[in-house]
Design a protein around this motif. Structure first.
Motif, mmCIF file in Angstrom:
data_model
loop_
_atom_site.group_PDB
_atom_site.id
_atom_site.type_symbol
_atom_site.label_atom_id
_atom_site.label_comp_id
_atom_site.label_asym_id
_atom_site.label_seq_id
_atom_site.Cartn_x
_atom_site.Cartn_y
_atom_site.Cartn_z
ATOM 1 N N UNK A 134 21.115 39.677 37.328
ATOM 2 C CA UNK A 134 21.267 41.020 37.889
ATOM 3 C C UNK A 134 20.066 41.848 37.457
ATOM 4 N N UNK A 135 19.474 42.518 38.427
ATOM 5 C CA UNK A 135 18.399 43.466 38.107
ATOM 6 C C UNK A 135 18.818 44.840 38.605
ATOM 7 N N UNK B 130 31.047 32.510 37.270
ATOM 8 C CA UNK B 130 30.386 33.221 36.184
ATOM 9 C C UNK B 130 30.999 34.606 36.134
ATOM 10 N N UNK B 131 31.106 35.163 34.970
ATOM 11 C CA UNK B 131 31.595 36.528 34.826
ATOM 12 C C UNK B 131 30.439 37.364 34.306
ATOM 13 N N UNK B 132 30.116 38.398 35.038
ATOM 14 C CA UNK B 132 28.921 39.177 34.729
ATOM 15 C C UNK B 132 29.307 40.594 34.327
ATOM 16 N N UNK B 133 28.706 41.098 33.291
ATOM 17 C CA UNK B 133 28.916 42.489 32.893
ATOM 18 C C UNK B 133 27.597 43.034 32.380
ATOM 19 N N UNK B 134 27.347 44.278 32.655
ATOM 20 C CA UNK B 134 26.067 44.836 32.224
ATOM 21 C C UNK B 134 26.076 45.151 30.734
ATOM 22 N N UNK B 135 27.018 45.968 30.313
ATOM 23 C CA UNK B 135 27.033 46.385 28.914
ATOM 24 C C UNK B 135 28.343 47.112 28.665
ATOM 25 N N UNK B 136 28.454 47.683 27.509
ATOM 26 C CA UNK B 136 29.638 48.475 27.193
ATOM 27 C C UNK B 136 29.393 49.949 27.470
ATOM 28 N N UNK C 7 28.963 50.588 32.737
ATOM 29 C CA UNK C 7 28.436 50.036 33.985
ATOM 30 C C UNK C 7 29.363 48.923 34.491
ATOM 31 N N UNK C 8 29.272 48.578 35.756
ATOM 32 C CA UNK C 8 30.235 47.655 36.351
ATOM 33 C C UNK C 8 30.176 46.240 35.785
ATOM 34 N N UNK C 9 31.268 45.524 36.019
ATOM 35 C CA UNK C 9 31.334 44.098 35.711
ATOM 36 C C UNK C 9 31.778 43.383 36.985
ATOM 37 N N UNK C 10 31.323 42.180 37.142
ATOM 38 C CA UNK C 10 31.623 41.423 38.350
ATOM 39 C C UNK C 10 32.107 40.018 37.986
ATOM 40 N N UNK C 11 33.033 39.503 38.781
ATOM 41 C CA UNK C 11 33.434 38.112 38.712
ATOM 42 C C UNK C 11 32.806 37.418 39.918
#
Lengths: 227, 211
Positions: free
Chosen positions: A197-198, A115-121, A124-128
């Motif tokens: 993610x919280x 899954x590829x996770x990103x908070x917003x534009x 904030x960080x993004x995670x693979x």
């Protein structure tokens, strides 16, 4: 508020506004700190001496152990990531894009989903996140850095089909950092879980469900075969 | 209108022996000793879970409470100072604070972790067993509070304020809940409880002032 006493705060008698105002006072007023701490001990001593013991369910200890294991691993993994970065560069593949993020590198194991996770534009960080369902391993790579809201820290969760939430741990936030999660964390079918993610209070302990806002929920995707 | 608060039976010898080991186990937890953490849990979780249940009255929330407490204890065990409180009182104070926080409909800023730090501001109101206790805090009027003193002071209150403050102490009720149970107005309950708390503080002070 003028009449508020430390005893009322300790006993939880105050309404929301007065409770918050008193907590604000506690941060700066030594006299309130001392009296409140002592009343906390006095009340606790009295009430515990009059309270019958009740046996908690056996699984609760297992859950607590799992939480502290995950937290310890999150701290350890966030502090030592160099070799994983090298491995990640060796395993270049094209990856699924989610929320307009193109992830350039993958971690080196096969037979997994991701899954590829990103908070917003907002920076904030993004995670693979890659899950190896066969070996019950989960690796996380920070692909983009940025600021999380002040006083908050991103925490990764698994949300099972049955509605249970399992804390994976605090997410690293510096680009290139990786996190490997213990197989002992998983109880059931990892494929059936979703990732969430919280944003938790930075100084708070992680419980068995998010206390802060859940800012992202993502399902697993099949990963194309590595070239 | 009175609230029953019978004296509990004395603690079994095995519990007293375990309590004597709690400071050592907390010190070992601070050093990362998982086995000591397990022993600490086995020795105290039943009593702390009972405390969570007493305030929260619902098993699921009490389980969340107990988990939060032990996660905080694992992370902050190094903050326990045996000169300020007995280990069981320290654990109960963290538990009571967490249970009260979880029972309210609003979010409190001070977490269980924060409370472990906060308790370092206390002197030692429950330590009557320290050989040099009398030297500790002449500046504090409820220093050396003995275990029965609070109950004696509660018993000395007038009936209505006593009932109100006992609901607050033993059930963790809010002003509104107490008003509902006593079938009286919110302002009346606030007045009773505030006056009772002032009297309690004064009573406890009189009971422990050096003669």
């Amino acid at each position: 508020m003028n009449q508020t006493t430390p005893q009322e705060y300790v006993l939880g008698l105050l309404d929301q506004d007065d409770d918050a105002a008193f907590e604000h006072l506690l941060k700066s007023q030594t006299i309130y700190q001392k009296e409140t701490a002592e009343w906390s001990l006095i009340v606790a001593q009295a009430i515990s001496s009059k309270t019958d013991a009740r046996t908690p369910p056996g699984w609760l200890w297992t859950r607590i152990e799992r939480q502290i294991t995950a937290q310890a691993q999150a701290i350890e993994a966030a502090s030592q990531f160099g070799w994983r970065m090298v491995a990640a560069f060796l395993a270049m593949v094209g990856l699924v894009v989610a929320i307009s993020i193109t992830v350039p590198k993958t971690l080196p194991f096969s037979g997994h989903h991701e899954a590829v996770l990103a908070l917003s534009e907002t920076g904030a960080p993004a995670w693979q996140v890659q899950g190896n369902f066969k070996d019950n391993e989960l690796n996380i790579l920070v692909t983009r850095s940025g600021q999380v809201a002040a006083g908050r820290t991103p925490v990764l969760w698994l949300a099972t089909q049955g509605g249970q939430t399992i804390a994976v741990g605090r997410l690293p936030t510096q680009v290139g950092q990786t996190l490997r999660v213990s197989p002992a964390l998983w109880q059931g079918d990892m494929q059936a879980t979703k990732l969430a993610i919280s944003l938790e209070p930075a100084q708070a302990s992680i419980g068995n469900k998010p206390q802060g806002p859940v800012v992202l929920i993502e399902s697993w995707h099949s990963l194309p075969a590595a070239s | 209108m009175s609230v029953q608060s019978p004296e509990p039976p004395p603690l079994p010898q095995s519990i007293l022996e375990a309590d004597a080991r709690l400071p050592d186990w907390l010190a070992a937890c601070a050093a990362g000793d998982r086995a000591a953490f397990n022993r600490l849990y086995q020795a105290t979780s039943g009593r702390l879970y009972g405390l969570c249940l007493r305030i929260l009255r619902e098993e699921g929330r009490a389980q969340e409470c107990l988990q939060d407490v032990f996660l905080a204890v694992w992370q902050q065990a190094g903050r326990f100072d045996p000169a300020r409180a007995s280990a069981m009182t320290w654990l109960a104070a963290i538990t009571h604070h967490r249970a009260i926080s979880l029972s309210r409909r609003f979010t409190r800023e001070l977490t269980a972790d924060d409370w472990t730090l906060f308790l370092t501001h206390a002197e030692c109101p429950d330590r009557t067993d320290l050989p040099d206790a009398a030297q500790h805090a002449p500046d504090h009027d409820w220093h050396l509070l003995d275990r029965g003193r609070l109950q004696e002071c509660l018993d000395a209150l007038r009936a209505e304020p006593r009932a109100a403050v006992q609901y607050a102490f033993w059930q963790g009720d809010t002003y509104q809940e107490i008003a509902d149970k006593l079938a009286t107005s919110l302002n009346t309950v606030k007045s009773w409880v505030r006056r009772a708390l002032v009297e309690l503080k004064s009573c406890i002070g009189r009971g422990v002032m050096p003669s």
